[in-house]
Structure formats: C-alpha cells, structure tokens
Write a protein that holds these residues in place. Structure first.
Motif, PDB file in Angstrom:
ATOM      1  N   ASP A  30       7.533  72.236  61.327  1.00 54.19           N
ATOM      2  CA  ASP A  30       7.418  72.096  59.880  1.00 54.19           C
ATOM      3  C   ASP A  30       7.306  70.638  59.422  1.00 54.19           C
ATOM      4  O   ASP A  30       7.185  70.375  58.233  1.00 54.19           O
ATOM      5  CB  ASP A  30       8.612  72.761  59.188  1.00 54.19           C
ATOM      6  CG  ASP A  30       8.654  74.255  59.455  1.00 54.19           C
ATOM      7  OD1 ASP A  30       7.575  74.862  59.565  1.00 54.19           O
ATOM      8  OD2 ASP A  30       9.762  74.804  59.565  1.00 54.19           O
ATOM      9  N   ARG A  32       5.910  66.938  58.634  1.00 51.51           N
ATOM     10  CA  ARG A  32       4.669  66.271  58.239  1.00 51.51           C
ATOM     11  C   ARG A  32       4.764  64.832  58.712  1.00 51.51           C
ATOM     12  O   ARG A  32       5.797  64.202  58.584  1.00 51.51           O
ATOM     13  CB  ARG A  32       4.485  66.345  56.729  1.00 51.51           C
ATOM     14  CG  ARG A  32       4.195  67.777  56.271  1.00 51.51           C
ATOM     15  CD  ARG A  32       3.986  67.858  54.793  1.00 51.51           C
ATOM     16  NE  ARG A  32       5.257  67.570  54.135  1.00 51.51           N
ATOM     17  CZ  ARG A  32       5.381  67.107  52.899  1.00 51.51           C
ATOM     18  NH1 ARG A  32       4.321  66.893  52.169  1.00 51.51           N
ATOM     19  NH2 ARG A  32       6.559  66.875  52.383  1.00 51.51           N
ATOM     20  N   ARG A  55      -0.842  68.350  58.919  1.00 51.53           N
ATOM     21  CA  ARG A  55       0.495  67.777  59.102  1.00 51.53           C
ATOM     22  C   ARG A  55       0.460  66.294  59.417  1.00 51.53           C
ATOM     23  O   ARG A  55       1.478  65.626  59.330  1.00 51.53           O
ATOM     24  CB  ARG A  55       1.244  68.509  60.223  1.00 51.53           C
ATOM     25  CG  ARG A  55       1.536  69.945  59.895  1.00 51.53           C
ATOM     26  CD  ARG A  55       2.519  70.575  60.858  1.00 51.53           C
ATOM     27  NE  ARG A  55       2.183  70.360  62.248  1.00 51.53           N
ATOM     28  CZ  ARG A  55       3.089  70.111  63.198  1.00 51.53           C
ATOM     29  NH1 ARG A  55       4.360  70.034  62.909  1.00 51.53           N
ATOM     30  NH2 ARG A  55       2.720  69.932  64.441  1.00 51.53           N
TER      31      ARG A  55
END
Length: 140
Positions: A30, A32, A55
């Motif tokens: 998850d 970035r 990402r």
C-alpha cells in the motif's frame, strides 16, 4: 504509507542500492514512493527499472528545498548522496522537515578509507550526532 527516496547515488553510483530498496515495496503493497534525484540520468534508469504503476513518482530536482508540506512522509531514505550536496546540513534538515513525527529516516554517511577522497564532505560521528540532536532526531 508514503516513502521518499532521495539522492539515488549520482551518475556513477550503482543503481542497485535504490533498486533493491524500492523492490522491498512488495513488502509494503500500500506504500506510495517518491524517488527524487538531481541527476536526470539516474531518474531515467529508475523509470526503466522500477515498476510500481501508480505507486512510484519520479522528481528531477535537488533535495532542498523539497516541494512537500511538513510531516508528509512515513519514511525518508537518502543513500550515497549527502556527501555530494553543497549544503548538506540544510539538506538533512529538509529531509527531517518532510518526515512525520515518529517516522523513519535512513541516510548513509561514508566512513573508512573512502572518506579521504571527500575531505569536508562527510560528517564525523560527533557532527552527525550533534545534527540529529539539533533536529530532534533519535540517533540510532
């Protein structure tokens, strides 16, 4: 989680350092990532080798001033780059500024035989400890 990777080593450094760090992104699905470097050549390599659609964001610019608000990143990584910055104390302060409280900062500072090739461009342990204290960091 937001992670900034700055200073990917300059034009002559092995890209594997950052590539390996960013490949760890599989462990943080998850997260970035923002990869930033003053070298367009390094960013071209990064775009070619780092595959994290949506990402990974690439910025061609110096490490100071950074174009982010205070407390933006959960982690900031600066590998093999501080000794090439003209204003390294200011650059370190800028990395800390964008790091959220309790975040993780990882920098490298050359030690050993390689230091003799960079007089005045690396910190002694005492200098780095003093800077960490001034910036409110816990030195590990």
């Amino acid at each position: 989680m937001k992670i900034a990777v700055d200073g990917m080593g300059g034009d002559n450094a092995p890209f594997e350092i950052v590539k390996g760090a960013v490949e760890a992104a599989d462990l943080l699905p998850d997260a970035r990532w923002v990869l930033l470097d003053a070298s367009a050549k390094m960013l071209t390599q990064a775009r070619r080798l780092v595959k994290m659609p949506g990402r990974a964001h690439f910025l061609h610019r110096r490490a100071y001033p950074l174009p982010f608000p205070d407390d933006t990143f959960d982690a900031v990584v600066c590998l093999e780059a501080m000794e090439f910055m003209k204003q390294r104390d200011e650059a370190l302060a800028e990395l800390v500024r964008v790091l959220r409280p309790g975040g993780f900062l990882l920098i490298t500072n050359r030690i050993g035989i390689g230091v003799r090739w960079m007089p005045g461009r690396t910190w002694t342990h005492e200098e780095l400890f003093r800077l960490h204290k001034q910036l409110g960091l816990r030195h590990v």
